[in-house]
Design a protein around this motif. Structure first.
Motif, PDB file in Angstrom:
ATOM      1  N   ARG A 206      23.483 -19.967  10.258  1.00 10.97           N
ATOM      2  CA  ARG A 206      22.822 -19.152   9.226  1.00 10.97           C
ATOM      3  C   ARG A 206      23.516 -19.304   7.878  1.00 10.97           C
ATOM      4  NH1 ARG A 206      21.900 -13.377  12.189  1.00 10.97           N
ATOM      5  NH2 ARG A 206      20.981 -14.174  14.096  1.00 10.97           N
ATOM      6  N   ALA A 210      21.586 -20.384   4.607  1.00  7.27           N
ATOM      7  CA  ALA A 210      21.568 -19.523   3.419  1.00  7.27           C
ATOM      8  C   ALA A 210      22.130 -20.256   2.200  1.00  7.27           C
ATOM      9  CB  ALA A 210      22.351 -18.246   3.684  1.00  7.27           C
ATOM     10  N   CYS A 276      24.016 -12.421   6.280  1.00  4.64           N
ATOM     11  CA  CYS A 276      23.305 -13.284   7.237  1.00  4.64           C
ATOM     12  C   CYS A 276      23.137 -12.581   8.580  1.00  4.64           C
ATOM     13  CB  CYS A 276      24.059 -14.586   7.433  1.00  4.64           C
ATOM     14  SG  CYS A 276      24.184 -15.578   5.961  1.00  4.64           S
ATOM     15  N   LEU A 283      15.821 -14.789   7.157  1.00  2.54           N
ATOM     16  CA  LEU A 283      16.597 -15.337   6.033  1.00  2.54           C
ATOM     17  C   LEU A 283      15.749 -16.348   5.257  1.00  2.54           C
ATOM     18  CD1 LEU A 283      20.157 -15.944   7.536  1.00  2.54           C
ATOM     19  CD2 LEU A 283      19.540 -14.356   5.714  1.00  2.54           C
TER      20      LEU A 283
END
Ligand SMILES: Cc1ncc(COP(=O)(O)O)c(C=O)c1O
Length: 298
Positions: A206, A210, A276, A283
């Motif tokens: 993640r 991100a 996250c 996300l």
């Protein structure tokens, strides 16, 4: 055992500081750490840690340069909230060494330690206790074990502080929740640890998602996180302060973010924290909506 890292921090502050003492702490950093110290009359001295080269973290040189005759200790959180960045082991040993040479303490908040990225040999990050058995260490079941609401944490202190902390704990809390302690025993089964490890690996993915997503919509991430579950990004190019950016993201894109103001002074207007903890699909969706917002800002 304590009611979360928060209670461990309260006990540590009660044991370690007197009114007027100065405590060095990174700017930006987790706000409660400094507020707990200040609630016992200490003065939190915010040390600027805003260079990308310094990974938004304290180092021994800046600790030395901010030291005064009122300094009683240094507080480090590694990996950090809000930046998700860690202090390298050698630097952390040097920070603690600097404090020790001056008869001061070093308090290390390791709440995200087990959510730190592993090295190229697959080894986890080591506790500061590996290099400095005199460090005061705070940790918790809230993050790696995902037991935030159970309110369970712990504090490791040098032997001389044990009776002090016990007396304080007895007065403030009596004990950490017994049912929560019983429940936490289940964390240490092979099956539970496998689940926690899988979750840590998911946070690594993640983070990558991100960082790439934010940079792709023109929001730079000056330092890539190597732990925890946060990404601290720069919104100064949007023409908005981070507070304005977060308000517009909430109202127009329905995305909740945390403005830099929560974490200190130097990046108060320029940076924003993204958590996250949301699932990968959320996300992606959130970053796509932020992309639309950024485009409308021109
Ligand atoms: C760096 C840091 N320390 C301590 C805490 C408090 O954790 P706990 O839930 O264990 O009280 C948090 C929570 O977000 C945190 O980010």
């Amino acid at each position: 055992m304590t009611a979360g890292a928060s209670a461990a921090l309260v006990l540590a502050a009660a044991a370690l500081v007197d009114p007027g003492d100065e405590v060095l702490i990174a700017d930006p950093s987790y706000p409660c750490n400094r507020q707990i110290m200040e609630s016992f009359g200490a003065r939190a001295v915010l040390v600027p840690t805003t260079t990308a080269a310094g990974r938004f973290q304290l180092d021994a040189a800046s600790v030395r340069s901010h030291w005064t005759d009122r300094t009683r200790g240094v507080m480090v959180a590694t990996p950090s909230n809000p930046t998700g960045t860690s202090v390298p082991a050698g630097e952390l040993a040097a920070i603690c060494g600097t404090a020790r040479e001056r008869g001061a303490w070093c308090l290390v908040d390791e709440i995200y330690l087990d959510l730190g990225d592993h090295d190229e040999h697959g080894r986890p990050q080591a506790s500061v206790l590996a290099s400095d058995p005199d460090a005061v260490v705070v940790n918790s079941f809230s993050k790696y074990f995902g037991m935030t609401g159970w309110r369970l944490g712990w504090c490791v202190v040098p032997e001389t502080y044990v009776p002090v902390m016990e007396r304080l704990a007895q007065n403030y809390f009596l004990c950490a929740s017994a049912p929560a302690q019983q429940a936490a025993l289940a964390c240490f089964t092979r099956e539970s640890l496998a689940v926690c490890e899988a979750r840590r690996e998911e946070f690594v993915r993640r983070h990558a998602l991100a960082v790439e997503g934010l940079e792709g919509i023109g929001l730079p991430v000056p330092v890539r996180p190597d732990g925890a579950f946060y990404v601290y990004f720069d919104v100064s190019g949007t023409g908005l302060t981070s507070w304005e950016f977060c308000e517009r993201a909430l109202r127009e894109a329905h995305v909740a973010l945390t403005p830099g103001r929560d974490f200190g002074v130097r990046t108060a207007d320029t940076h924003v924290r993204l958590s996250c903890a949301a699932a990968a699909d959320e996300l992606r969706e959130g970053i796509a909506r932020l992309g639309t917002l950024v485009a409308t800002l021109g």
